[in-house]
Design a protein around this motif. Structure first.
Motif, short mmCIF file in Angstrom:
data_model
loop_
_atom_site.label_atom_id
_atom_site.label_comp_id
_atom_site.label_asym_id
_atom_site.label_seq_id
_atom_site.Cartn_x
_atom_site.Cartn_y
_atom_site.Cartn_z
N CYS A 141 0.89 -1.32 -0.03
CA CYS A 141 0.05 -0.07 -0.04
C CYS A 141 0.98 1.30 0.02
O CYS A 141 1.72 1.51 0.75
CB CYS A 141 -0.96 -0.07 1.23
SG CYS A 141 -2.03 1.47 1.34
N LEU B 74 5.49 3.41 1.85
CA LEU B 74 5.25 2.05 1.25
C LEU B 74 5.00 1.14 2.22
O LEU B 74 6.15 0.89 3.12
CB LEU B 74 6.17 1.69 0.02
CG LEU B 74 5.83 0.17 -0.73
CD1 LEU B 74 4.68 0.57 -1.66
CD2 LEU B 74 7.05 -0.01 -1.42
N LEU C 220 -2.78 4.10 -2.73
CA LEU C 220 -2.70 3.14 -3.84
C LEU C 220 -2.59 1.46 -3.33
O LEU C 220 -1.57 1.57 -2.37
CB LEU C 220 -1.64 3.34 -4.80
CG LEU C 220 -1.74 4.78 -5.46
CD1 LEU C 220 -0.46 4.93 -6.42
CD2 LEU C 220 -2.83 4.85 -6.23
N LYS C 221 -3.06 0.36 -3.68
CA LYS C 221 -2.97 -0.74 -3.11
C LYS C 221 -2.50 -1.63 -4.44
O LYS C 221 -3.17 -1.56 -5.36
CB LYS C 221 -4.23 -1.34 -2.42
CG LYS C 221 -4.43 -0.46 -1.10
CD LYS C 221 -5.56 -0.85 -0.39
CE LYS C 221 -5.97 -0.13 0.75
NZ LYS C 221 -7.11 -0.36 1.60
N SER C 222 -1.82 -2.99 -4.04
CA SER C 222 -1.60 -3.77 -4.97
C SER C 222 -1.24 -5.04 -4.24
O SER C 222 -0.71 -5.05 -2.95
CB SER C 222 -0.25 -3.40 -5.72
OG SER C 222 0.26 -4.26 -6.72
N SER D 100 5.17 -3.63 -8.11
CA SER D 100 4.88 -2.51 -9.01
C SER D 100 3.90 -1.68 -8.66
O SER D 100 2.77 -2.31 -8.23
CB SER D 100 4.83 -2.91 -10.64
OG SER D 100 3.88 -3.47 -10.92
N CYS D 101 3.82 -0.47 -8.73
CA CYS D 101 2.78 0.75 -8.38
C CYS D 101 2.85 1.72 -9.35
O CYS D 101 3.87 2.59 -9.34
CB CYS D 101 3.00 0.88 -7.06
SG CYS D 101 1.41 1.84 -6.32
N GLN D 102 1.87 2.01 -9.95
CA GLN D 102 1.88 3.29 -11.04
C GLN D 102 1.08 4.46 -10.20
O GLN D 102 0.31 4.43 -9.78
CB GLN D 102 0.88 2.81 -12.13
CG GLN D 102 0.69 3.97 -13.03
CD GLN D 102 1.98 4.28 -13.85
OE1 GLN D 102 2.49 3.33 -14.50
NE2 GLN D 102 2.53 5.47 -13.99
#
Length: 311
Positions: free
Chosen positions: A48, A126, A77-79, A103-105
């Motif tokens: 996150c 992060l 942002l989460k992934s 990866s996170c855009q």
């Protein structure tokens, strides 16, 4: 315990530049790595990326003391790095060394640069979360250094700044003498670590010796959410003193060099809770009288400015 099962846990970013910074619109990539001491069931590994700005300060004392606090969220942002299998079962991970890429855009947007001050901060963190059955989720947090790119094609950043000031000084016999200064700098936008050249003409018609001095000042402004209450913090980053100018004399075509510390924070003007601005304070100092002062506002950027951008 978690530490007995998971060892040497690391979160590493793949650097996009020498300073290892990230900006809006860029793809953040990296690896999560750890050592497992035994066979382990993992339900999920998620990341996150959060950005936030917050301010805090107090004023008054005793019963009249008031505390101000405000916070805004900038990013969330989460992934997923590792998740349960198709039938909802945990992933069984064997002992040994494991590396998981992530990866996170980052979205395109007007997000402020990372900053820490005495009354507020802008942080981008992060967080890697490991979820295991029958265990409390374990979080690992690392900071990401975010930079807001100031548009380097702004003509005002390449334009020179100039000004003049004067005042009369009364001597013991009350005969006034005037001190004057005219100064200019080549441009308004500078890089961290750059040297500012200040071109000066000084005139001293008084009966006292005056001393020129230049300071680089950082002004931090903090605001409550309503914007009504504010707190100002001023920090002197560097200074240089010129040669004294004796009574009834002048100093023309003088040049003063003022270095900008390489670790200075970039100018921040795009955050509703805090701002960071810079100015050069040029002064002629003399005893038992107010200083003659002139101010030049400047902008600290992270991208070089070039004259052809003006075309």
């Amino acid at each position: 315990m978690f530490e007995k099962t998971f060892k040497d846990f690391n979160i590493n970013f793949n650097a996009l530049n020498e300073s290892n910074t990230f900006s809006s619109g860029e793809l953040v990539t990296g690896q999560v790595s750890f050592e497992l001491s035994k066979l382990t069931k993992i339900r999920a590994i998620t990341i996150c990326l959060k950005g936030k700005a917050d301010v805090h300060w107090s004023s008054g004392s005793g019963k009249k003391k008031r505390t101000y606090y405000a916070k805004i969220d900038l990013l969330n942002l989460k992934s997923v790095i590792l998740q349960e299998g198709a039938v909802g079962r945990e992933t069984i991970v064997p002992p040994g060394r494991h590396v998981y890429p992530f990866s996170c855009q980052l979205p395109h947007g007007n997000f402020p640069s990372s900053f820490r001050g005495p009354h507020g901060q802008v942080l981008y963190n992060l967080t890697v979360a490991i979820d295991r059955p029958w265990h409390i989720t374990k979080d690992f947090v690392t900071q990401m250094n975010f930079v807001h790119h100031v548009a380097s094609n702004q003509p005002e950043l390449m334009a020179s700044l100039s000004g003049s000031n004067s005042m009369s000084v009364c001597s013991l016999s009350c005969t006034s003498g005037q001190i004057t200064m005219t100064a200019s700098i080549e441009k308004k936008g500078f890089l961290r670590g750059e040297t500012i050249r200040i071109f000066c003409d000084f005139g001293n018609a008084s009966s006292r010796t005056v001393t020129p001095k230049a300071k680089l000042k950082q002004k931090q402004k903090y605001f409550s959410r309503e914007g009504i209450q504010r707190r100002l913090f001023v920090k002197n980053l560097n200074s240089v003193t010129g040669l004294p100018i004796s009574a009834h004399s002048s100093e023309t075509n003088a040049e003063m060099l003022l270095n900008i510390p390489a670790d200075s924070t970039l100018t921040i003007s795009n955050c509703s809770l805090l701002q960071v601005h810079y100015e050069i304070e040029l002064s002629l100092c003399l005893r038992a009288s107010p200083n003659l002062i002139m101010l030049f506002p400047i902008v600290l950027c992270d991208l070089p400015l070039h004259p052809h951008y003006l075309g």
